[in-house]
Scaffold this motif. Sequence first.
Motif, short mmCIF file in Angstrom:
data_model
loop_
_atom_site.label_atom_id
_atom_site.label_comp_id
_atom_site.label_asym_id
_atom_site.label_seq_id
_atom_site.Cartn_x
_atom_site.Cartn_y
_atom_site.Cartn_z
N ARG A 28 0.84 -1.21 0.00
CA ARG A 28 0.00 0.00 0.00
C ARG A 28 0.86 1.25 0.00
N VAL A 29 1.98 1.19 0.69
CA VAL A 29 2.89 2.34 0.72
C VAL A 29 3.72 2.40 -0.56
N GLN A 30 4.25 1.26 -0.94
CA GLN A 30 5.15 1.21 -2.10
C GLN A 30 4.46 1.61 -3.41
N LEU A 31 3.18 1.25 -3.53
CA LEU A 31 2.50 1.41 -4.82
C LEU A 31 1.57 2.62 -4.88
N ALA A 32 1.63 3.45 -3.84
CA ALA A 32 0.65 4.55 -3.76
C ALA A 32 0.93 5.67 -4.77
N GLY A 33 2.14 5.74 -5.28
CA GLY A 33 2.52 6.88 -6.10
C GLY A 33 1.91 6.86 -7.50
N ASP A 34 1.91 8.04 -8.11
CA ASP A 34 1.38 8.17 -9.46
C ASP A 34 2.11 7.29 -10.47
N GLU A 35 3.37 7.00 -10.17
CA GLU A 35 4.17 6.27 -11.15
C GLU A 35 3.65 4.86 -11.42
N PHE A 36 2.81 4.32 -10.51
CA PHE A 36 2.29 2.97 -10.73
C PHE A 36 0.85 2.93 -11.24
N SER A 37 0.24 4.10 -11.37
CA SER A 37 -1.15 4.10 -11.83
C SER A 37 -1.20 3.96 -13.35
N GLY A 38 -2.36 3.62 -13.87
CA GLY A 38 -2.56 3.58 -15.31
C GLY A 38 -2.83 4.98 -15.83
N ASP A 39 -2.60 5.18 -17.12
CA ASP A 39 -2.92 6.48 -17.72
C ASP A 39 -3.73 6.23 -18.99
N PRO A 40 -5.06 6.35 -18.88
CA PRO A 40 -5.93 5.99 -20.01
C PRO A 40 -5.75 6.90 -21.22
N ALA A 41 -5.03 8.00 -21.06
CA ALA A 41 -4.86 8.92 -22.19
C ALA A 41 -3.79 8.44 -23.16
N LEU A 42 -2.98 7.49 -22.74
CA LEU A 42 -1.87 7.05 -23.60
C LEU A 42 -2.36 6.19 -24.75
N ASP A 43 -1.69 6.29 -25.89
CA ASP A 43 -2.01 5.37 -26.97
C ASP A 43 -1.37 4.02 -26.67
N LEU A 44 -1.69 3.02 -27.48
CA LEU A 44 -1.25 1.66 -27.18
C LEU A 44 0.25 1.56 -26.95
N GLY A 45 1.02 2.16 -27.84
CA GLY A 45 2.48 2.05 -27.74
C GLY A 45 2.98 2.65 -26.45
N ALA A 46 2.48 3.82 -26.11
CA ALA A 46 2.93 4.50 -24.90
C ALA A 46 2.46 3.76 -23.65
N ALA A 47 1.25 3.19 -23.71
CA ALA A 47 0.73 2.45 -22.55
C ALA A 47 1.60 1.23 -22.28
N ARG A 48 2.00 0.55 -23.35
CA ARG A 48 2.86 -0.63 -23.18
C ARG A 48 4.22 -0.24 -22.63
#
Lengths: 658, 658
Positions: A28-48
């Motif tokens: 819960r502490v380690q994964l709370a940051g924005d860096e681990f969330s998904g970003d639905p705005a990205l296109d396929l290549g960027a999401a991967r």
Amino acid sequence: MTTGTESTADHLRAALDGPWGAVREQARVQLAGDEFSGDPALDLGAARARVLDQMRAITSLGLPEMGFRREHGGTGEPGAAVVGLEMLAYADLSLWVKAGVQWGLFGGAVENLGTERHREFIKQLISLELLGCFAMTESGHGSDVAHLETTATYDASTQEFVIHSPTPSARKDYIGGAAEHARMAAVFAQLITGDGAGHGVHCLLVPIRDENGADLPGVTTSDDGRKGGLPGVDNGRIVFDHVRIPRENLLNRYADVDPDGTYTSEIENPSRRFFTTLGTLVRGRVSVGGAAAAGARVALSIAVRYALKRRQFDDPDTGRETVLLDYRSHQRRLLPLVAKSYALAFAQNDLVRRMHLVQTGQDLDPGAQRALEKRAAGLKVAQTKHATRAIQECREACGGAGYLTENRLVTLKADTDVFTTFEGDNVVLTQLVAKELLTSYSDEVRDLDALGWVRFAATMAGDVVRKRSGVRQLIQTLKDRSDDTVDDGDLARRSTQLGLFADREDYLVRTAGHRLRARASDTSPFEAFNNAQDHILTAGSAHIDRLVLEAFIEDIALIQDPEARDLAETVCDLFVYSTLEENLDWYIMHRFMSVERAKAVRRGVNELVDRLRPDALTLVEGLGVPESMLRAALLDDASVFDREAGVAQAEPEKASVD
Amino acid sequence: MTTGTESTADHLRAALDGPWGAVREQARVQLAGDEFSGDPALDLGAARARVLDQMRAITSLGLPEMGFRREHGGTGEPGAAVVGLEMLAYADLSLWVKAGVQWGLFGGAVENLGTERHREFIKQLISLELLGCFAMTESGHGSDVAHLETTATYDASTQEFVIHSPTPSARKDYIGGAAEHARMAAVFAQLITGDGAGHGVHCLLVPIRDENGADLPGVTTSDDGRKGGLPGVDNGRIVFDHVRIPRENLLNRYADVDPDGTYTSEIENPSRRFFTTLGTLVRGRVSVGGAAAAGARVALSIAVRYALKRRQFDDPDTGRETVLLDYRSHQRRLLPLVAKSYALAFAQNDLVRRMHLVQTGQDLDPGAQRALEKRAAGLKVAQTKHATRAIQECREACGGAGYLTENRLVTLKADTDVFTTFEGDNVVLTQLVAKELLTSYSDEVRDLDALGWVRFAATMAGDVVRKRSGVRQLIQTLKDRSDDTVDDGDLARRSTQLGLFADREDYLVRTAGHRLRARASDTSPFEAFNNAQDHILTAGSAHIDRLVLEAFIEDIALIQDPEARDLAETVCDLFVYSTLEENLDWYIMHRFMSVERAKAVRRGVNELVDRLRPDALTLVEGLGVPESMLRAALLDDASVFDREAGVAQAEPEKASVD
């Protein structure tokens, strides 16, 4: 970890966190940051690309190692690995799938099906130096693994296997990692030795891409493209054209081919060998169920919190608008799903614990592995079905806001949607569970086809199939534990409740044999089997319900805090009553319940949602998804959605379209 | 159009096409090209641009004009307009929504709420010279339209209205067209005249963008961004900061403000005025239900056709792999949904015909408009709920292939998902239907709040609410028509079936009053109402089921071809049996069905799916979605998915994981 200052929600969360609570707390502490969330705005290549970056960040958190044995560079804690990786599902389900493919499926295949000679790969795959994929499913065969068409033919002259896709439908398909990132594939193929003899499905390591990401000679990968969800996972296809790999690339834990082409295996029975091979991969199914349930918890946390803020239509008593969760219809659509989430969380903890004991060699019962597989299949079905239903309900319960991506529910729905059909289709798995029940765990009949199955049913005695001393004993214990004087039929008693679940299962399993025999004489075996299929599937579901209730009952007893325990008891009641309500027709039709009792069940659901309403926030806090990981804009936009008064100044007329 | 060479499927399709079959046939040709399909690979901006281009192409097809009166430049065929535009749903649901917003909602508001002075806009909006949006919903109020917060305050000194968003929750939200394309908004706002008097919600035309697409002074639009689906629709938000518009921009058909600020209306009762205003917009609800059902038909056409090709697991009788649709479980998951699609298509045709008669002045019954609104609400609920369920089931029935965007099911699911909550939330609409039933169509009680409702219920006599001579008459007609000698209780008789549907509705409506009264003395009015809410919602659903069955029965009688009619009769039976099966618990608990009869219903579903299995392809052809408009790759990829033999050469062992 219990201190005097903990809230009821803290106690509930600790109970739901289960045996690896510390791992969850840390994640819960380690994964709370924005860096681990998904970003639905990205296109396929960027999401991967983003997910791959996140994978690399995770290698430093200590999570991946937990799934591997010490001698392979891991820490040997499979239970902790499943639980720790499950927490990724709170952050982003693409990330969870990608991690599951790399460390769970690909890593699990190498670790569990390989031997000493494959050990070097494990360190590399833990650190992501080696990216792999798990190439089992083909376009033509998914559920029916035994009929995969890809071939691995041994050529003794060069001591190589030749991997080949003989037909269009032999194409490997939907393989996570195959479209872009994977350099090596764990390929399931029909093993053929030099003399042309087939030995069934085996797993081999096949390099598919070079350092620059280009397909190796004879390998043609392609991209499955857009999917319903999981944009960060690069699912793809692989076609092999006589690709040669060294003999040593056969994962040879259960079978091997000597340099001269002689096939050897410690397991004589080919069918048992096949199931032993697949059985080692049970962790995948355990994990999918867990991640689906995690997705449902996120959605319910969002929808219930929104329902506690959002107001619509005046309450004539107060003149204020009514909070959504004060409506009976809203309580009824959300709170039974919260109760089911509790039930499934306890059942999943129990499952992970059992898996951990089997996989670390602490449970040496010869039937343990098989029982584990059945339970994993059943809970995979229950949890993925629950996720699909609960997330859909949450989306709708949030109206137009629920449809906006910024409020996350549609992403959760899209990402989890495939869970009901991957890692084993739910219908096929439910049937597998039911077959196990019917065949009384007998090795000989496990792999029967329809013909054999109908024949078997014809000889099956009514109670041979009942190996259920366990549940009877628990019911007796519950009766003994309770010291009230209410008669045995009191629906509020846990023993009565569990009795109803167990009676249903018993009856359905027992009568499935009759259904199978019913038309065996006047029709073909397939028809006879097919005629009973709906019955068989229902038996499987009833079994799963009973397992879940048992786990709930057992874990409540472990809650120390009296308030939390009382609340959990009420939640368990709601789970029981709403499950009974879903099957009321069955209970009445089979005389296990009178009409009066059935009406009491229906009233009971209403009474229980009423009773739990004041604790709704505590209940979702207890589900254990940190507020910081909910990432739903509607929860932050208080001035818009959480109006205290919020009625226009000029509003003289009483008129509404409700 | 009937010729001797038509197939059974042709006859069924003609029956389902209904009164505007020629419009549908023409649209099938007009919309078959790639230029009208969706393209999931486009990013948001490109998807929106593509749909706008498609809109422009549609203006030349003759469809938009049909929805407007001759004197406004249209052709005066509202029924044809709904049906014609519905066909866009086969091509792409974003396009359908965009068209519905422009010509249905925005155009409908101008045509039906405006007068002579707004006529100029209609030609412009038909040709897309003027792009508009329908700004009703706000972030704070969706279902509760009467409580919208946006104000339109008349300033007599300048003869202008001042449009203003007084609170954050007054922001217009989810408005199709508001994010990018719309130049003008039909804004619903609380009308306030100079003396500060409020007159409730009215609709005014507010220019929001200049020729270059920039927000006009005082207008702030923003983008709702990504959604679960419908990427081609630019949903957005609008905030007004004292925006001035001419007095003439009030759509003044039912109420007007004189230059000096005097408010006048032909409709004295403010509540009746409000409902009259909203009532003119019924076409939106009619259309949403139709489009949802169209989406379900596309999905079922794909999933059933796939189930007829795809094989998995050996049949021991033939040695070949079994086609999916030969499995009982697969028949049971798809065929009842096909049957329901038939039922709903007939019901929708009936609804559109009624709407057409009311809106063209051919039905002058004073209760017709109101009955139409109730029916439209009910069928909107039934069809959107059906779409959500059916498309989800189709996705899962196609396994991993179903999850790929190239096979379209996930797009259909994502696009239709909002239909259950927009144009009236399904829960709110079901309640509206039930209220109408309860209040026996009485004007006086229609807009009661919870308090008034409970009071009303206290005075309500048991059978005052039953205005159901129609259904009794139909049941009698059915009994007379049938000349078999089977006793009255025979479940296979249409009169018995309809009787069961009608009995359920009657009983639920009649007893709702009891439920409302039950706790009226010992609790608050809201509590008393809330205590009965689940019961009330069930009554609404039962009513909808009965309407649908009636429409099905009446339309079967019109099918001339005997084979097609026989098949439709069996489909109707499956619809009846599977609907009864869903409510078996209720029927037994309320003594409308014996346990034995309930078991006969369950067996009946199995027998009916068996009987319809050979006609599955005919049935989906009859649904009327042209193959060229299915656009699912899995149907074209025969070598992969439709394997005739397809088992690997080397396959010596019998082993499967089914």
